[in-house]
Design an enzyme around this catalytic site. Structure first.
Site, short mmCIF file in Angstrom:
data_model
loop_
_atom_site.label_atom_id
_atom_site.label_comp_id
_atom_site.label_asym_id
_atom_site.label_seq_id
_atom_site.Cartn_x
_atom_site.Cartn_y
_atom_site.Cartn_z
N GLY A 142 35.48 -21.83 -13.34
CA GLY A 142 36.88 -22.14 -13.05
C GLY A 142 37.56 -22.88 -14.19
O GLY A 142 38.71 -22.57 -14.55
N ARG A 202 17.89 -14.49 -10.20
CA ARG A 202 18.53 -14.85 -11.48
C ARG A 202 17.52 -15.42 -12.44
O ARG A 202 16.69 -16.25 -12.05
CB ARG A 202 19.63 -15.89 -11.23
N SER A 231 13.85 -29.25 -14.66
CA SER A 231 14.28 -28.03 -15.34
C SER A 231 13.15 -27.06 -15.66
O SER A 231 12.05 -27.44 -16.03
CB SER A 231 14.96 -28.42 -16.65
N LEU A 277 24.82 -20.37 -16.41
CA LEU A 277 25.83 -20.97 -17.30
C LEU A 277 26.45 -19.87 -18.15
O LEU A 277 27.66 -19.84 -18.38
CB LEU A 277 25.17 -22.03 -18.18
N HIS A 280 13.74 -22.35 -6.52
CA HIS A 280 13.30 -22.74 -7.87
C HIS A 280 11.92 -23.37 -7.81
O HIS A 280 11.68 -24.27 -6.99
CB HIS A 280 14.32 -23.73 -8.44
N ARG A 296 11.38 -17.04 -11.76
CA ARG A 296 11.32 -18.09 -10.74
C ARG A 296 10.78 -17.61 -9.40
O ARG A 296 10.03 -18.32 -8.74
CB ARG A 296 12.73 -18.62 -10.52
N LEU A 310 32.16 -24.50 -14.72
CA LEU A 310 32.20 -23.71 -15.96
C LEU A 310 33.04 -22.46 -15.77
O LEU A 310 33.80 -22.08 -16.66
CB LEU A 310 30.79 -23.38 -16.41
C1 LIG Z 1 20.34 -29.04 -10.65
C2 LIG Z 1 20.80 -27.74 -11.23
C3 LIG Z 1 20.43 -27.38 -12.53
C4 LIG Z 1 20.83 -26.16 -13.08
N1 LIG Z 1 20.46 -25.84 -14.36
C5 LIG Z 1 20.90 -24.68 -14.90
C6 LIG Z 1 20.58 -24.34 -16.26
O1 LIG Z 1 19.93 -25.08 -16.98
N2 LIG Z 1 21.04 -23.17 -16.75
C7 LIG Z 1 21.79 -22.31 -16.00
O2 LIG Z 1 22.19 -21.27 -16.50
N3 LIG Z 1 22.12 -22.62 -14.72
C8 LIG Z 1 21.70 -23.77 -14.17
N4 LIG Z 1 22.03 -24.08 -12.87
C9 LIG Z 1 22.97 -23.21 -12.15
C10 LIG Z 1 24.39 -23.46 -12.66
O3 LIG Z 1 24.55 -24.81 -12.96
C11 LIG Z 1 25.45 -23.05 -11.65
O4 LIG Z 1 25.18 -21.79 -11.14
C12 LIG Z 1 26.81 -23.02 -12.33
O5 LIG Z 1 27.05 -24.18 -13.06
C13 LIG Z 1 27.90 -22.78 -11.30
O6 LIG Z 1 29.13 -22.87 -11.94
P1 LIG Z 1 30.45 -22.48 -11.19
O7 LIG Z 1 31.58 -22.72 -12.12
O8 LIG Z 1 30.31 -21.13 -10.60
O9 LIG Z 1 30.52 -23.49 -9.94
P2 LIG Z 1 30.49 -25.12 -9.87
O10 LIG Z 1 30.20 -25.75 -11.16
O11 LIG Z 1 29.63 -25.44 -8.71
O12 LIG Z 1 31.98 -25.48 -9.55
C14 LIG Z 1 32.54 -25.25 -8.29
C15 LIG Z 1 33.97 -25.75 -8.32
O13 LIG Z 1 34.63 -25.29 -7.17
C16 LIG Z 1 35.28 -26.37 -6.51
N5 LIG Z 1 35.29 -26.04 -5.09
C17 LIG Z 1 34.29 -25.54 -4.32
N6 LIG Z 1 34.72 -25.31 -3.07
C18 LIG Z 1 36.03 -25.66 -3.05
C19 LIG Z 1 37.03 -25.62 -2.06
N7 LIG Z 1 36.80 -25.14 -0.84
N8 LIG Z 1 38.25 -26.09 -2.39
C20 LIG Z 1 38.51 -26.56 -3.63
N9 LIG Z 1 37.62 -26.58 -4.62
C21 LIG Z 1 36.39 -26.12 -4.33
C22 LIG Z 1 34.48 -27.60 -6.87
O14 LIG Z 1 35.29 -28.73 -6.77
C23 LIG Z 1 34.10 -27.26 -8.31
O15 LIG Z 1 35.16 -27.63 -9.17
C24 LIG Z 1 21.63 -25.29 -12.31
C25 LIG Z 1 22.01 -25.63 -11.02
C26 LIG Z 1 21.60 -26.84 -10.48
C27 LIG Z 1 22.00 -27.17 -9.08
#
Ligand SMILES: Cc1cc2nc3c(=O)[nH]c(=O)nc-3n(C[C@H](O)[C@H](O)[C@H](O)COP(=O)(O)OP(=O)(O)OC[C@H]3O[C@@H](n4cnc5c(N)ncnc54)[C@H](O)[C@@H]3O)c2cc1C
Length: 666
Positions: free
Chosen positions: A59, A463, A298, A469, A280, A345, A57
């Site tokens: 990136g 958090r 959830s 999100l 969690h 949490r 989300l």
């Molecule tokens: C099971 C679960 C349920 C959740 N439910 C909720 C919810 O209901 N509400 C809420 O607010 N939050 C929720 N969260 C937390 C939330 O989903 C995450 O914190 C958030 O989506 C992270 O988004 P992000 O864009 O920071 O990273 P991510 O979505 O993890 O994306 C990381 C990106 O970086 C890339 N990447 C990583 N390392 C490298 C590297 N070295 N080289 C190249 N690419 C790399 C990956 O390919 C990916 O594209 C939940 C988390 C989990 C695990």
């Protein structure tokens, strides 16, 4: 610089954010900052190159927005499609201060709830801005066609999440992350089609390139062919998610890693509050030694599910349906009458642990060690019971809200949650720590920006549910597009990096050397085996409860394990091919170092706050006891060099718009 403290770290200069304009009230700061920032004219934007690592989300939204502005964007990720970033796993929802329920919500209340929920360890300016832009996110996503749940009249529906008394969580059944990610992905693909964004799938960032003190590019490994490449740019944005997998067992996907941010740390970026980990409360309990993943149920389930354990330990073996109401302890409702099952949490997790420690846990007993290292059998589970909700709302209404989660639970455990209460237990889920950033989301390395879970910015020591999100999309759609131009305007004058700069060749060489060293490992133990061992150390000593003695023990064990890794790990396959053992080994090496820093951070913070619970610092009722007089700061750690102690820089936290109090949810 001070002398060595605790034999483990040094203390350096204090740091501060200098970008938030403090000459105007908090409600005007974001507007003012945007106005103060330099702009880049549209014709010049295509001359500027930006690397975005990550397509979740944060990136995905950042790459799409920067592309839409006309910058030349390269987006790297390790999955085979941008849509598979881990954000897809998010279930419960996304917060926004829309006040659709007319139940007293406002920007200020979301700001207040988030700062309080984070146990007063977040920076006010960043959190206020998050609350402010939250409403725009929902409008943006609705315009993209994200199918948020709607209520009978057609309006967007809301539910509640922990730590708040209003309903401000927007959701799409139990698949909110997936739907939001599809929205971001569409925006991203539109830019790919327009030619402003180029995607690099299955490419792992394995090094950051810093030239003359500025972030100027990255080194990648093509995960299919093994080819190592350098990519140069005028700015680099890391949106690489959280590092919960340092614990091996977590709700994160197996691929989640810390490599990108850890490599940046080793190049000088400060790592803030590494020990702040969120555990969690509602996950499916571990069922065996060889499990590699834990499944989240959830938090939204706590809207209607009631959490309990038997009042008497001797009832723990019984079928829960046969335990009468008067013999059940709805402990969260009892201890926290104002928030009940919807306490934050960290609190819900700790109380679940306390119940099990008292011998009132349910489910099969599992082998573990106590604080003295003695083996014991403990039941690690509490009930999450929907019988009252099914009686009140009917099975269909419960199914409409949580049907897919119930189905997932039944598939994994074999139990039908419509009939038998779910069994849940806390698990590692999210990391509040991350690279230090200022108000612009720029790290202390000029030109290196960090967004989403990868930075430390908005959640303090804990958090609130549905806020990750919100943060990822706020950073990607609304913050970076308005702050990066300030830096990029300068880069237009500065000019392109010299491709022959020695730092570039050196970064590439260091990657090649590391691959070569790893490929030479022909020992007897698999990388996963070492990772599992690291996870056990971290869970035992740096998990839900941390003690001075235990943390010191962990640091010793981690160092020994790392040495053992170099002696006895076995990397199979070849370097120039798809090689998961090699990928995992690189990530694990970074986890070893990060794990040690997490323990040092946890050890130095001799207070409890949010998810960081130090057994030595608790109230008589067993709640987290902060020490604001000593620890009201962000701990930003600087890499001290190979086998050298890290350096602690403190950023004072200044609360002017929120009164600092001991948290209470009673
Ligand atoms: C099971 C679960 C349920 C959740 N439910 C909720 C919810 O209901 N509400 C809420 O607010 N939050 C929720 N969260 C937390 C939330 O989903 C995450 O914190 C958030 O989506 C992270 O988004 P992000 O864009 O920071 O990273 P991510 O979505 O993890 O994306 C990381 C990106 O970086 C890339 N990447 C990583 N390392 C490298 C590297 N070295 N080289 C190249 N690419 C790399 C990956 O390919 C990916 O594209 C939940 C988390 C989990 C695990």
């Amino acid at each position: 610089m001070t002398e060595l403290i605790d034999g483990l770290y040094l203390q350096g200069e204090k740091i501060a954010d200098t970008k938030a304009p403090h000459d105007v009230p908090i409600a005007q700061r974001w507007e003012q900052r945007k106005f103060n920032a330099n702009l880049v004219n549209p014709a010049n934007r295509r001359k500027l190159d930006v690397i975005v690592v990550g397509s979740g989300l944060a990136g995905g939204a950042a790459a799409a927005s920067l592309g839409e502005q006309g910058y030349n964007v390269k987006c790297f990720f390790y999955q085979d499609s941008a849509r598979r970033a881990h954000s897809i796993a998010a279930q419960g929802g996304i917060n926004a201060a829309k006040n659709y329920r007319n139940d007293g919500d406002s920007v200020y209340r979301l700001f207040y709830d988030t700062v309080k929920g984070g146990d007063y360890r977040a920076r006010e300016d960043n959190v206020y801005r998050l609350a402010e832009v939250s409403a725009n996110i929902i409008d943006q996503c609705v315009a993209q066609g994200v199918p948020f749940a709607r209520e009978y009249g057609g309006l967007l529906d809301n539910r509640s999440f922990g730590g708040v008394q209003v309903s401000r969580t927007f959701y799409a059944r139990g698949q909110t992350g997936q739907q939001l990610l599809i929205g971001a992905y569409q925006a991203l693909e539109r830019q790919v089609h327009a030619g402003t964004v180029k995607e690099y799938r299955r490419h792992e960032m394995v090094e950051l390139i810093v030239v003359d003190g500025r972030a100027r590019g990255i080194v990648t490994r093509d995960m299919v062919t093994g080819k190592i490449d350098t990519h140069l740019a005028d700015a680099v944005v890391l949106c690489t998610g959280g590092y919960g997998n340092v614990f091996f067992l977590s709700t994160n996907a197996m691929g989640c890693n810390a490599t990108a941010i850890w490599r940046a740390y080793r190049k000088g970026a400060y790592f803030a509050n590494p020990c702040y980990t969120q555990i969690h409360p509602t996950c499916i309990p571990q069922s065996g030694d060889f499990q590699s993943k834990l499944t989240l149920m959830s938090e939204s389930l706590r809207n209607d599910g009631r959490i309990w354990v038997p009042k008497r330990a001797e009832d723990c073996d019984k079928d829960p349906r046969e335990i009468p109401e008067e013999d059940r302890d709805y402990y969260l409702e009892r201890i926290y009458p104002a928030f009940g099952n919807l306490v934050p949490r960290d609190i819900a997790s700790r109380q679940a642990k306390n119940m099990c420690d008292e011998g009132r846990g349910v489910g099969p007993a599992i082998k573990e060690r106590d604080a003295q290292g003695n083996e014991r059998m403990m039941r690690r589970g509490v009930y999450l019971d929907f019988s009252e909700a099914i009686g009140r709302l009917g099975r269909d209404a419960v199914s409409a809200r949580y049907g897919n989660l119930f189905e997932m639970y039944q598939r994994i455990t074999g139990d039908d949650p419509y009939e038998v209460p779910m069994r849940i237990y806390p698990a590692v889920h999210y990391t509040m720590g991350g690279l230090w950033v200022d108000y612009d989301l720029e790290s202390n390395i000029p030109g290196l920006y960090v967004a989403g879970e990868a930075n430390f910015s908005d959640h303090g020591a804990n958090r609130l549910g549905a806020s990750a999100l919100m943060q990822g999309l706020a950073d990607g759609y609304f913050v970076l597009p308005d702050t990066m131009n300030d830096y990029l305007a300068d880069m237009l004058r500065e000019g392109k990096v010299d491709p022959d700069a020695p730092e570039i060749a050196e970064a590439r060489r260091s990657v090649e050397d590391r691959v070569e060293r790893l490929m030479a490992l022909r020992g007897t133990r698999s990388v996963d085996d070492f990772h599992m061992a690291l996870g056990r150390i971290m869970w035992e000593y740096c998990g839900m409860e941390r003690r001075d003695e235990g943390l010191r023990e962990a640091i010793g064990q981690i160092r020994a394990l790392k040495e053992e890794f170099w002696r006895d790990a076995r990397i199979t396959g070849e370097a120039m091919e798809l090689n998961q053992a090699l990928e995992k080994a690189g990530r694990l090496l970074d986890f070893f170092e990060l794990a040690e820093l997490m323990c040092i951070d946890a050890l130095h913070r001799r207070e409890s706050c949010g998810g960081h619970f130090r057994a030595e610092s608790q109230t008589p009722e067993g709640e987290a006891l902060r020490h604001d007089d000593e620890f009201l700061y962000v701990a930003a750690w600087e890499w001290g060099g190979e086998n050298q102690p890290p350096i602690l820089h403190k950023e004072d936290l200044i609360y002017k718009d929120i009164e600092l109090k001991q948290r209470s949810y009673k």
